[in-house]
Scaffold this active site. Sequence first.
Site, PDB file in Angstrom:
ATOM      1  N   LEU A   8       0.824  -1.209   0.000  1.00 25.38           N
ATOM      2  CA  LEU A   8       0.000   0.000   0.000  1.00 25.38           C
ATOM      3  C   LEU A   8       0.857   1.258   0.000  1.00 25.38           C
ATOM      4  O   LEU A   8       0.660   2.153  -0.810  1.00 25.38           O
ATOM      5  CB  LEU A   8      -0.933  -0.002   1.218  1.00 25.38           C
ATOM      6  CG  LEU A   8      -1.741   1.271   1.485  1.00 25.38           C
ATOM      7  CD1 LEU A   8      -2.727   1.533   0.345  1.00 25.38           C
ATOM      8  CD2 LEU A   8      -2.483   1.177   2.816  1.00 25.38           C
TER       9      LEU A   8
ATOM     10  N   TRP B 155       8.477   0.384   1.894  1.00 17.53           N
ATOM     11  CA  TRP B 155       8.326  -0.132   3.245  1.00 17.53           C
ATOM     12  C   TRP B 155       7.475  -1.419   3.290  1.00 17.53           C
ATOM     13  O   TRP B 155       6.642  -1.582   4.166  1.00 17.53           O
ATOM     14  CB  TRP B 155       7.688   0.915   4.180  1.00 17.53           C
ATOM     15  CG  TRP B 155       8.165   2.308   3.985  1.00 17.53           C
ATOM     16  CD1 TRP B 155       7.435   3.381   3.571  1.00 17.53           C
ATOM     17  CD2 TRP B 155       9.495   2.797   4.187  1.00 17.53           C
ATOM     18  NE1 TRP B 155       8.213   4.503   3.493  1.00 17.53           N
ATOM     19  CE2 TRP B 155       9.483   4.181   3.878  1.00 17.53           C
ATOM     20  CE3 TRP B 155      10.690   2.210   4.597  1.00 17.53           C
ATOM     21  CZ2 TRP B 155      10.631   4.973   3.962  1.00 17.53           C
ATOM     22  CZ3 TRP B 155      11.823   3.003   4.682  1.00 17.53           C
ATOM     23  CH2 TRP B 155      11.779   4.360   4.373  1.00 17.53           C
TER      24      TRP B 155
ATOM     25  N   THR C 181       6.681  -4.973   4.171  1.00 20.30           N
ATOM     26  CA  THR C 181       7.065  -6.087   5.043  1.00 20.30           C
ATOM     27  C   THR C 181       6.945  -7.400   4.278  1.00 20.30           C
ATOM     28  O   THR C 181       5.978  -7.614   3.547  1.00 20.30           O
ATOM     29  CB  THR C 181       6.157  -6.116   6.280  1.00 20.30           C
ATOM     30  OG1 THR C 181       6.293  -4.883   6.989  1.00 20.30           O
ATOM     31  CG2 THR C 181       6.530  -7.269   7.206  1.00 20.30           C
TER      32      THR C 181
ATOM     33  N   GLY D  99      20.387  -0.735  33.768  1.00 21.57           N
ATOM     34  CA  GLY D  99      21.557   0.122  33.876  1.00 21.57           C
ATOM     35  C   GLY D  99      22.476  -0.062  32.677  1.00 21.57           C
ATOM     36  O   GLY D  99      22.021  -0.217  31.536  1.00 21.57           O
TER      37      GLY D  99
ATOM     38  N   GLU E 277       1.353   0.563   9.805  1.00 24.55           N
ATOM     39  CA  GLU E 277      -0.088   0.294   9.792  1.00 24.55           C
ATOM     40  C   GLU E 277      -0.887   1.411  10.464  1.00 24.55           C
ATOM     41  O   GLU E 277      -1.876   1.181  11.152  1.00 24.55           O
ATOM     42  CB  GLU E 277      -0.396  -1.085  10.381  1.00 24.55           C
ATOM     43  CG  GLU E 277       0.184  -2.190   9.508  1.00 24.55           C
ATOM     44  CD  GLU E 277      -0.346  -3.561   9.818  1.00 24.55           C
ATOM     45  OE1 GLU E 277      -1.538  -3.685  10.143  1.00 24.55           O
ATOM     46  OE2 GLU E 277       0.445  -4.508   9.715  1.00 24.55           O
TER      47      GLU E 277
END
Length: 378
Positions: free
Chosen positions: A124, A155, A157, A338, A362
Site C-alpha cells: 500500500l 516499506w 514487510t 543500567g 499500519e
Amino acid sequence: MNFELSEEHKMIRDAAREFAQELKAGAIERDESAKFPTDFVKQMGELGFMGIMTPEIYGGAGMDTLAYVLVLEEIAKIDASAAVIVSAHNSLVLYGLNAFGTEEQKQKYLVPLAKGEKLGAFALSEPEAGSDASSQHTTAEDKGDHYLLNGTKNWITNGGHADIYLVIAQTHPEKGHKGINVLIVEKGLPGFTVGPKENKLGIRSSDTHSLLFSDVQVPKENRIGEDGFGFKFAMKTLDGGRIGIAAQALGIAAGAYDLALAYSKERKTFGKPISEHQAIQFKLADMEVEIEAARLLTYKAAWTKDQGLPYGKEAAMAKLHASEVAMKHTVEAVQIHGGYGYVKEYHVERLMRDAKITQIYEGTSEIQRLVIAREILR
C-alpha cells in the site's frame, strides 16, 4: 464478561510460548546481520501460525482473532521480527483474500499461503502515500483482459521473501479513492523488481523492501472485488492489521518487563537486590499496570472482531495504547538494567529498538488518534 482464556486458547498460547523459546538463541545474531528467519517461518507454517485465522477448508487452522493475538504476543516477547512476519501475512494478505476473494482466487492463492507453503506481502505505502493512503501514484491501467501496472511501493514487510503480493493501485484518477483497485501480483512477473533491503533501526530480521513495477501485466481475474474496491479493501484490511500490531507491541512490552523483573531480583546494589529499592518497585508497578491495560484493550479488540461487530475504533485504541506502552516501557527496562541494558546480550536494547516501529506502521499514532476521534464524534 469472562476474562478467563478457554482451554483451546491456553493450548495455542502455550504452543506459541514454547516455540518462541527456540527463537531466542539466534535472535541477537539475526538482528545484527538482518537475516530473515526462513527456517523458523517454515516451522511456523507447520505449527499452523501462518494461517491461524483462515478456515480449515482453505488450508488454515480455522481459529479466531484472539488465538492469533495470543500467538503474536508470545512470539513478540522474544523476537518481534518473527511476529510481524506472521502479522502482515495473516492480517493483511490472508484476511483480505478470505473475506473478499473469489473462490478461484482462494484456491489458487489462499490455500498455499494458509498452509505456509508461500509467503504474502501487502503493498500500500508509497514514497508520497504513507498516512495519506488515498494518494496512490502507482497505476493499474485497464487494458481489457489485463491491467498494466506501473509505480513504486515502499516499506513493504516480507517484500523480499514473499511469493504473492496484494498491490493497491490507481485505475481511475478522476474518481480519487473510489478509482483504486487491489491486484494479486505474483513474484517473477516481467517488469516486477524487488528493490534493496532497508537497513532499519529495529525489527531487522524482518525484510522490508521497495517494489518497482514497470509495465507489469496482471490478469484481470487477479483483481479482488469490484472495480474501484481497492481503497475500501485497504481500510478494512488495516483495521485487522492494527490488532496484529497491537499484539506485537504488547509482546515487546511484556518481554521487556519479564527481563527487567528477573534482572531486578538478581542485581544487587547497596547489599540487596535492586527489586527491594522503592524506585525500581515503582517502575515495575507502572509497567505491570500499563501492560495489562494494553493487553485488555488488545484482547477486547480481537473479541469485538470475532463477534462480527464494528471494530475500527477498538483496533485503533489497542494499537495506539500498546505501541505507546511498548516504547515507554522498553526504555524503562533498559534503565532498570543500567549499563547492562545498553549491551546486546541482555536483549532489552533490541526490544527498545523494535518497539519504535509499532508507533509508525499500519497507521502512525497520530492516525490512530484521528480514527478514534472520528468515531467518538460521529
